[in-house]
Design an enzyme around this catalytic site. Structure first.
Site, PDB file in Angstrom:
ATOM      1  N   HIS A  96       0.820  -1.196   0.000  1.00 49.83           N
ATOM      2  CA  HIS A  96       0.000   0.000   0.000  1.00 49.83           C
ATOM      3  C   HIS A  96       0.865   1.261   0.000  1.00 49.83           C
ATOM      4  O   HIS A  96       2.092   1.191   0.065  1.00 49.83           O
ATOM      5  CB  HIS A  96      -0.957   0.009   1.198  1.00 49.83           C
ATOM      6  CG  HIS A  96      -0.318  -0.420   2.489  1.00 49.83           C
ATOM      7  ND1 HIS A  96      -0.452  -1.689   2.984  1.00 49.83           N
ATOM      8  CD2 HIS A  96       0.482   0.232   3.373  1.00 49.83           C
ATOM      9  CE1 HIS A  96       0.213  -1.799   4.122  1.00 49.83           C
ATOM     10  NE2 HIS A  96       0.788  -0.639   4.381  1.00 49.83           N
ATOM     11  N   TYR A 113      -3.165   3.706   2.284  1.00 42.26           N
ATOM     12  CA  TYR A 113      -4.277   3.356   1.410  1.00 42.26           C
ATOM     13  C   TYR A 113      -3.788   2.455   0.283  1.00 42.26           C
ATOM     14  O   TYR A 113      -2.633   2.542  -0.145  1.00 42.26           O
ATOM     15  CB  TYR A 113      -4.923   4.609   0.811  1.00 42.26           C
ATOM     16  CG  TYR A 113      -5.554   5.532   1.827  1.00 42.26           C
ATOM     17  CD1 TYR A 113      -6.809   5.247   2.357  1.00 42.26           C
ATOM     18  CD2 TYR A 113      -4.899   6.675   2.260  1.00 42.26           C
ATOM     19  CE1 TYR A 113      -7.393   6.097   3.297  1.00 42.26           C
ATOM     20  CE2 TYR A 113      -5.472   7.521   3.192  1.00 42.26           C
ATOM     21  CZ  TYR A 113      -6.724   7.228   3.708  1.00 42.26           C
ATOM     22  OH  TYR A 113      -7.290   8.057   4.642  1.00 42.26           O
ATOM     23  N   THR A 114      -4.690   1.615  -0.205  1.00 38.91           N
ATOM     24  CA  THR A 114      -4.388   0.744  -1.337  1.00 38.91           C
ATOM     25  C   THR A 114      -5.092   1.275  -2.577  1.00 38.91           C
ATOM     26  O   THR A 114      -6.307   1.497  -2.547  1.00 38.91           O
ATOM     27  CB  THR A 114      -4.862  -0.696  -1.070  1.00 38.91           C
ATOM     28  OG1 THR A 114      -4.269  -1.170   0.136  1.00 38.91           O
ATOM     29  CG2 THR A 114      -4.462  -1.615  -2.218  1.00 38.91           C
ATOM     30  N   CYS A 268      -9.283  -7.713   6.154  1.00 39.90           N
ATOM     31  CA  CYS A 268      -9.116  -6.263   6.281  1.00 39.90           C
ATOM     32  C   CYS A 268     -10.476  -5.621   6.516  1.00 39.90           C
ATOM     33  O   CYS A 268     -11.453  -5.938   5.826  1.00 39.90           O
ATOM     34  CB  CYS A 268      -8.471  -5.679   5.027  1.00 39.90           C
ATOM     35  SG  CYS A 268      -8.016  -3.936   5.202  1.00 39.90           S
TER      36      CYS A 268
END
Length: 294
Positions: A96, A113-114, A268
């Site tokens: 990420h 964040y991805t 997640c």
């Protein structure tokens, strides 16, 4: 005076016709401060970069926001432009990107964040981000306007996915926890040599809260023999045919792969959900080596 002006114009035009090369050179020299920077910027943007944007151990660097759209009342899609139009982000699958911002008191705020965009995409990177009322980075990104920049660095993360590293991968996602799952899922399904089976259980409050719903449905339809998705909603609509309430051990047992050396469970979501899933997987016999929590 009018006749003099006309005469001057005629003389000037006559000079241009008689000396086209000299005139063109003069114009180029006089306007050089305008067109040289434009050409340099164009060359920088379109030149083939030697390296992707993200570099290990590199400092935070700015990317410019070029598009911003609200997907739901509290979810926003952000598109940032890379320095070169032919440049890749350079993010390994399972990793990420770290964002850096300043809060109202001028203190540093960090959040990872991805991206939802494919790493093969050139020139841009897309993020799907949920905005929380009490989240410091959420407030920063909510106020970020097109044309402004955000500091980023990476890659970050402990998981580096490799094709066929497991025969079957299970995914437990809640809310925006779907973004790292989607990154891994998309990489698997676009690679014809990757035969990994993927099963996803995705928990949300309502149908409207399901992020990437259309994208997931399209992948399940196209790759039905390799990818299955099962939704669980806290408040399902009338006629809902999938899960209702919370993700339970029975749901995991029915829709995700069983414990084993050739399986891996990815998880997640919000902290309370992740804690609950850890307990469920322990009850079902998943060892620490059989699961990974983003």
């Amino acid at each position: 005076q009018i006749m003099a002006s006309t005469l001057d114009l005629d003389q000037a035009w006559g000079y241009v016709q008689a000396n086209p090369v000299s005139f063109t050179v003069s114009v180029l020299v006089l306007t050089a401060p305008l067109w040289i920077p434009m050409l340099l910027n164009l060359w920088k943007a379109t030149a083939e970069p030697s390296q992707p944007f993200l570099q290990a151990e590199a400092e935070y660097r700015p990317l410019t926001l070029v598009e911003k759209s609200h997907i739901t009342h509290n979810t926003v899609r952000l598109k940032f432009q890379l320095p070169h139009l032919k440049q890749r982000l350079g993010l390994p699958i399972g990793q990420h990107v770290s964002f850096l911002g300043k809060d109202a008191d001028g203190k540093d705020v960090y959040r990872s964040y991805t991206p939802t965009s494919d790493d093969d995409q050139l020139g841009y990177v897309d993020f799907l981000i949920k905005l929380y009322p009490t989240g410091k980075m959420s407030q920063i990104l909510d106020k970020l306007e097109v044309g402004q920049t955000k500091m980023m660095r990476g890659p970050k993360g402990r998981l580096q996915y490799k094709p066929n590293m497991k025969k079957h991968i299970g995914m437990l996602a809640g809310g925006t926890g779907i973004t790292p799952m989607y990154q891994v899922l998309a990489a698997i399904l676009k690679n014809p040599r990757d035969k990994t089976q993927v099963s996803l259980v995705f928990g949300n409050l309502t149908v409207e809260d399901i992020l990437l719903k259309e994208e997931l449905e399209a992948l399940a339809l196209k790759h039905g023999s390799q990818f299955k998705v099962y939704h669980v909603l806290n408040t399902p609509p009338a006629g809902w045919s999938q899960g209702a309430g919370f993700i339970t051990p029975d749901v995991i047992k029915e829709h995700l792969p069983a414990p084993g050396p050739d399986t891996l469970q990815l998880c997640c979501g919000p902290p309370p959900m992740v804690d609950a899933m850890k307990k469920h997987m322990e009850v079902l016999g998943f060892t620490a080596e059989m699961q990974f929590h983003f």
